[in-house]
Design an enzyme around this catalytic site. Sequence first.
Site, PDB file in Angstrom:
ATOM      1  N   LYS A   1       0.843  -1.194   0.000  1.00  0.00           N
ATOM      2  CA  LYS A   1       0.000   0.000   0.000  1.00  0.00           C
ATOM      3  C   LYS A   1       0.882   1.251   0.000  1.00  0.00           C
ATOM      4  O   LYS A   1       2.094   1.170   0.222  1.00  0.00           O
ATOM      5  CB  LYS A   1      -0.913  -0.005   1.229  1.00  0.00           C
ATOM      6  CG  LYS A   1      -0.175   0.006   2.569  1.00  0.00           C
ATOM      7  CD  LYS A   1      -1.135  -0.023   3.738  1.00  0.00           C
ATOM      8  CE  LYS A   1      -0.346  -0.006   5.057  1.00  0.00           C
ATOM      9  NZ  LYS A   1      -1.232   0.079   6.232  1.00  0.00           N
TER      10      LYS A   1
ATOM     11  N   TYR B   1      15.024  31.316   0.053  1.00  0.00           N
ATOM     12  CA  TYR B   1      13.922  32.137   0.547  1.00  0.00           C
ATOM     13  C   TYR B   1      14.189  32.653   1.958  1.00  0.00           C
ATOM     14  O   TYR B   1      14.785  31.954   2.797  1.00  0.00           O
ATOM     15  CB  TYR B   1      12.622  31.319   0.575  1.00  0.00           C
ATOM     16  CG  TYR B   1      11.959  31.139  -0.771  1.00  0.00           C
ATOM     17  CD1 TYR B   1      11.561  32.232  -1.532  1.00  0.00           C
ATOM     18  CD2 TYR B   1      11.704  29.863  -1.260  1.00  0.00           C
ATOM     19  CE1 TYR B   1      10.938  32.057  -2.766  1.00  0.00           C
ATOM     20  CE2 TYR B   1      11.074  29.677  -2.488  1.00  0.00           C
ATOM     21  CZ  TYR B   1      10.701  30.786  -3.231  1.00  0.00           C
ATOM     22  OH  TYR B   1      10.090  30.608  -4.449  1.00  0.00           O
TER      23      TYR B   1
END
Length: 424
Positions: free
Chosen positions: A52, A287
């Site tokens: 999964k 940033y």
Amino acid sequence: MSQCQNVVPPPLEFQVAGRSNYLRIDLDTLTHNVNVLLSKCSPHTELMAVIKANAYGHGAVGVARHLVNQGVRHFAVATAYEGRELRQAGIQGFIQVFGNCVGEEMDIMRQFQLTPTVTTEAFLTHWAAWPSYTLAEQQSRNSNIPQVVIKVDSGMSRNGCQPEELPTLMDLCSELGVPVHSLMTHFAQAWDDPHFTLKQLDTFLSAVQPYRKQGVKLHAANSCGIIRGFGTNLDLVRPGICLYGLPPDPSEETVKTVEEFGLRPALSWIARPNMVKHLKPGRHVGYDQTYRLEKEETIATFALGYADGYSRQLSGKGILTTAEGHEQPVVGRVSMDAITVSVDRDTLLSTPFYVYKDDFSSPNSMASIARALNTIPYEVGTSLAARLPRLYVTGTTIFTADGRVASGLKSKALDCGSTTVAQG
């Protein structure tokens, strides 16, 4: 270099990936982990590979293809859509959909021959009456209702019917003609609470005893259960995180236990810079100007970021490593599609680095990353984005995510004994 896990692949693999960074999944390590896990179980016990969440980030289709070739016949996913992806990729055999399956999933499960996990009478009734039969079912001489797995809640109190409800569900299956593939439960804390886990196992075995005598298959053990020895004598075991050689939590004690058990991480994340620049003191990087150069530095930009699963929380504290193990710090903010790293001055655009290292001890192993982020390896792995190229390597052969053998790539450069790291 004497060990495979210390080898950084040459630029040839970047060409196959089609990007300046990619995930490298060692299929031989995956096979090794399967064999280690099964060696701790009874001879009759089969492995149900839990793939999964895109095989915990490793790529469900690529992993499943390899495991089928290794004789694995049972798989487990979390959603019907995940099961459909496997079927559309040609994966045969048994595929169970975990959780409390619901009506919205029935059409896909019936169309792609997926086995639901059942916990209620309502679902069973709808499953038996569902009109959307596949063409294969319509043409089959045996048009019986497809099988189900019934889950018993033995104490985790999440999914599953209560033990006292099981006889009613089993009687209803018999009445409606629904075959039961197996009965299952799930351990809540097999790693560090043996008393509660034994209580869960006893509760489950007591509830299923009448049906075990009838030959219905049973399974309970997840990765932690296998390592701790709970439920390893039943018909199936369901390894997830440890199938990929990762520890269930990042503590040093747990990592040591998994390593001593014989498991090895199968995944590494390899990258090379797309820009290298020499900057003078006083410059800011990234940033928000969070990093300021106090001296001249060489800054390399890598085309990966939090959209690829490299957490923004690693801003200013992440580490990339060279083939020789030299640590290179991530500086400035982790961006959506880029990170900046302070590297050695002689770094070239062709110099490969480990973003994640396929071991237990490096500062950028997945266990170490989980520790730095105050989370668990499950989250680190499942955060790896689908857009990351995945290459599957066995021996000297590379497979792409769609199952193709990369042409002309059987190279001694990928052999453990003779691999060299190309520097341009």
